[in-house]
Design a protein around this motif. Structure first.
Motif, PDB file in Angstrom:
ATOM      1  N   PRO A  70       0.834  -1.217   0.000  1.00  0.00           N
ATOM      2  CA  PRO A  70       0.000   0.000   0.000  1.00  0.00           C
ATOM      3  C   PRO A  70       0.858   1.252   0.000  1.00  0.00           C
ATOM      4  CG  PRO A  70      -0.884  -1.606   1.545  1.00  0.00           C
ATOM      5  CD  PRO A  70       0.434  -2.155   1.073  1.00  0.00           C
ATOM      6  N   SER A  71       0.602   2.156  -0.939  1.00  0.00           N
ATOM      7  CA  SER A  71       1.536   3.252  -1.208  1.00  0.00           C
ATOM      8  C   SER A  71       1.055   4.625  -0.779  1.00  0.00           C
ATOM      9  CB  SER A  71       1.848   3.292  -2.720  1.00  0.00           C
ATOM     10  OG  SER A  71       2.358   2.047  -3.152  1.00  0.00           O
ATOM     11  N   ALA A  72      -0.053   4.723  -0.078  1.00  0.00           N
ATOM     12  CA  ALA A  72      -0.566   6.040   0.295  1.00  0.00           C
ATOM     13  C   ALA A  72       0.409   6.805   1.173  1.00  0.00           C
ATOM     14  CB  ALA A  72      -1.906   5.887   1.027  1.00  0.00           C
ATOM     15  N   GLY A  73       1.123   6.095   2.057  1.00  0.00           N
ATOM     16  CA  GLY A  73       2.076   6.754   2.949  1.00  0.00           C
ATOM     17  C   GLY A  73       3.184   7.460   2.198  1.00  0.00           C
ATOM     18  N   THR A  92       8.718  13.670   6.545  1.00  0.00           N
ATOM     19  CA  THR A  92       8.356  12.489   7.315  1.00  0.00           C
ATOM     20  C   THR A  92       8.068  12.853   8.764  1.00  0.00           C
ATOM     21  OG1 THR A  92       9.769  11.130   5.891  1.00  0.00           O
ATOM     22  CG2 THR A  92       9.109  10.159   7.978  1.00  0.00           C
ATOM     23  N   PHE A  93       8.698  13.908   9.258  1.00  0.00           N
ATOM     24  CA  PHE A  93       8.430  14.376  10.618  1.00  0.00           C
ATOM     25  C   PHE A  93       7.110  15.158  10.691  1.00  0.00           C
ATOM     26  CE2 PHE A  93       8.880  17.960  13.674  1.00  0.00           C
ATOM     27  CZ  PHE A  93       8.826  17.209  14.840  1.00  0.00           C
ATOM     28  N   ILE A  94       6.844  15.975   9.680  1.00  0.00           N
ATOM     29  CA  ILE A  94       5.635  16.801   9.672  1.00  0.00           C
ATOM     30  C   ILE A  94       4.390  15.947   9.455  1.00  0.00           C
ATOM     31  CG2 ILE A  94       4.436  18.657   8.444  1.00  0.00           C
ATOM     32  CD1 ILE A  94       7.168  19.852   7.801  1.00  0.00           C
ATOM     33  N   GLY A  95       4.493  14.936   8.595  1.00  0.00           N
ATOM     34  CA  GLY A  95       3.346  14.096   8.268  1.00  0.00           C
ATOM     35  C   GLY A  95       2.671  13.470   9.481  1.00  0.00           C
ATOM     36  N   PRO A  96       3.411  12.774  10.346  1.00  0.00           N
ATOM     37  CA  PRO A  96       2.778  12.185  11.535  1.00  0.00           C
ATOM     38  C   PRO A  96       2.182  13.223  12.486  1.00  0.00           C
ATOM     39  CG  PRO A  96       4.856  11.101  11.080  1.00  0.00           C
ATOM     40  CD  PRO A  96       4.779  12.273  10.155  1.00  0.00           C
ATOM     41  N   SER A 146      -0.371   4.326  10.771  1.00  0.00           N
ATOM     42  CA  SER A 146      -0.843   5.533  11.461  1.00  0.00           C
ATOM     43  C   SER A 146      -1.856   6.299  10.614  1.00  0.00           C
ATOM     44  CB  SER A 146       0.340   6.437  11.809  1.00  0.00           C
ATOM     45  OG  SER A 146       1.058   6.812  10.640  1.00  0.00           O
ATOM     46  N   LEU A 147      -1.675   6.299   9.300  1.00  0.00           N
ATOM     47  CA  LEU A 147      -2.639   6.941   8.418  1.00  0.00           C
ATOM     48  C   LEU A 147      -3.985   6.223   8.496  1.00  0.00           C
ATOM     49  CD1 LEU A 147      -3.151   9.094   6.255  1.00  0.00           C
ATOM     50  CD2 LEU A 147      -2.258   7.501   4.541  1.00  0.00           C
ATOM     51  N   PHE A 148      -3.924   4.900   8.569  1.00  0.00           N
ATOM     52  CA  PHE A 148      -5.140   4.104   8.719  1.00  0.00           C
ATOM     53  C   PHE A 148      -5.830   4.413  10.047  1.00  0.00           C
ATOM     54  CE2 PHE A 148      -6.912   0.263  10.680  1.00  0.00           C
ATOM     55  CZ  PHE A 148      -7.934  -0.039   9.785  1.00  0.00           C
ATOM     56  N   MET A 149      -5.068   4.484  11.138  1.00  0.00           N
ATOM     57  CA  MET A 149      -5.649   4.730  12.453  1.00  0.00           C
ATOM     58  C   MET A 149      -6.215   6.144  12.573  1.00  0.00           C
ATOM     59  SD  MET A 149      -3.177   2.687  15.145  1.00  0.00           S
ATOM     60  CE  MET A 149      -1.633   3.336  14.530  1.00  0.00           C
ATOM     61  N   ALA A 150      -5.585   7.113  11.940  1.00  0.00           N
ATOM     62  CA  ALA A 150      -6.045   8.496  12.035  1.00  0.00           C
ATOM     63  C   ALA A 150      -7.360   8.712  11.293  1.00  0.00           C
ATOM     64  CB  ALA A 150      -4.977   9.441  11.491  1.00  0.00           C
ATOM     65  N   SER A 184      -3.570   2.690   2.451  1.00  0.00           N
ATOM     66  CA  SER A 184      -2.683   2.973   3.587  1.00  0.00           C
ATOM     67  C   SER A 184      -2.088   1.712   4.194  1.00  0.00           C
ATOM     68  CB  SER A 184      -3.442   3.744   4.676  1.00  0.00           C
ATOM     69  OG  SER A 184      -3.980   4.934   4.161  1.00  0.00           O
ATOM     70  N   HIS A 185      -2.940   0.728   4.416  1.00  0.00           N
ATOM     71  CA  HIS A 185      -2.481  -0.487   5.103  1.00  0.00           C
ATOM     72  C   HIS A 185      -3.454  -1.618   4.798  1.00  0.00           C
ATOM     73  CE1 HIS A 185      -0.949  -3.086   8.338  1.00  0.00           C
ATOM     74  NE2 HIS A 185       0.106  -2.309   8.342  1.00  0.00           N
ATOM     75  N   ARG A 186      -2.942  -2.837   4.813  1.00  0.00           N
ATOM     76  CA  ARG A 186      -3.792  -3.997   4.540  1.00  0.00           C
ATOM     77  C   ARG A 186      -4.808  -4.243   5.646  1.00  0.00           C
ATOM     78  NH1 ARG A 186       1.308  -6.023   2.479  1.00  0.00           N
ATOM     79  NH2 ARG A 186       1.196  -6.212   0.204  1.00  0.00           N
TER      80      ARG A 186
END
Length: 323
Positions: A70-73, A92-96, A146-150, A184-186
């Motif tokens: 999964p490539s959304a990240g 990568t720091f700003i994204g989370p 984390s993208l999936f959880m958010a 984002s994630h499986r």
């Protein structure tokens, strides 16, 4: 119940956001996580070439093609880098951090949909956004899980909102969020359990309505209403017990729980103990509150759609504790 002023709610939300940013303050001067460095390289390649060489098939973007992921990240971090003109590591720091912000407001909206009490929404926003597992995956690493959880709280919010107000816009938003979750994630496959819980809830409500008509004297007895919480609690315990067995459906589920930092050996008590420790490390304060919340929901009078939906969803999610 005294109503909390709107300005106070805004200030409390702002304070929760500040706490989240402080908790995610970097402990080391660079990104963390083994997978994050691999995805960092893929993001750099995406920015340099302008396209993703690893996506050989449209399904590859969602990780449904051989040797794909999964490539959304990577696209998310690459977009931040391109828009802000920063290097990949800073992006990568700003994204989370932005995902933490999304998690706060998504959890708050979900809390408002579940309860009219604004305090519950604020509590949910704080506890979900600071849950150890969400915090761990938003510490300067390329967002995947984390993208999936958010975004999951937003999906649940619009899902329950659709039950109240069926309209095309809500459906479109849910589909768009679901597509991002898939990319984002499986673990996005777990969303199918939400749909299953929705169907089972509607069926259960319909069956209860029929039973109330057929056997009204049974439902009007106080002893029946008092036994419902214990019956539901028994079903939860039964689901956990089945989970820790070794049936064909789950293969060898308790193997990883036979050894832990606190307990070691064979048997269900050891598995229960190690599983509780593992869950506590991941979800934090939600573990002890889950049982209290379950009893509170079951004993609530004048239940609406949300209460049975949450209980059924919880039962369906128990077998996914190994994911």
């Amino acid at each position: 119940m005294r109503k909390i002023p709107k300005n106070t709610v805004i200030c409390l939300l702002f304070a929760i956001v500040i706490v989240n940013f402080i908790l995610r303050f970097p402990r080391i001067p660079h990104e963390v996580g083994l997978d994050s460095f691999v995805m960092h390289s893929l993001t750099d390649a995406l920015l340099i070439k302008g396209h993703a060489d690893w996506v050989l098939n449209p399904l590859g973007f969602f990780g449904f093609y051989p040797l794909s992921y999964p490539s959304a990240g990577m696209f998310y971090v690459g977009s931040i880098s391109a828009v802000l003109g920063t290097d990949t590591e800073l992006a990568t720091f700003i994204g989370p951090l932005f995902l933490a912000l999304i998690g706060v407001f998504g959890s708050f909206l979900l809390g408002r949909e579940l309860s009219k009490d604004i305090r519950f929404a604020l509590f949910l926003a704080f506890t979900l956004s600071t849950a150890p597992i969400f915090l761990n995956f938003t510490l300067w690493e390329t967002p995947t899980r984390s993208l999936f959880m958010a975004l999951t709280p937003f999906f649940l919010f619009f899902f329950m909102r659709f039950h109240k107000e069926e309209n095309i816009l809500t459906i479109i938003i849910m589909v768009l969020i679901f597509i991002v979750l898939l990319a984002s994630h499986r673990l996005a496959a777990v969303v199918l359990l939400v749909i299953m819980a929705y169907v089972l809830t509607l069926v259960s409500i319909y069956i209860v309505k029929i039973l109330k008509i057929v056997t009204p004297q049974f439902f009007n007895q106080d002893r029946y209403s008092k036994k419902i919480p214990f019956l539901m609690f028994f079903l939860v315990l039964l689901a956990i017990f089945v989970l820790l067995q070794k049936p064909i459906l789950f293969g060898e589920p308790i193997g990883e729980f036979e050894r832990g930092k606190l307990f070691e050996g064979e048997g269900y008590l050891v598995a229960y103990g190690n599983m509780a420790v593992s869950l506590a490390r991941s979800v934090g304060i939600f573990l002890p509150l889950a049982g209290l919340g379950l009893f509170s929901v079951m004993e609530k009078s004048n239940k609406d759609f949300e209460e049975p939906f949450i209980i059924i969803l919880l039962l369906l999610l128990i077998p996914t504790l190994y994911l």
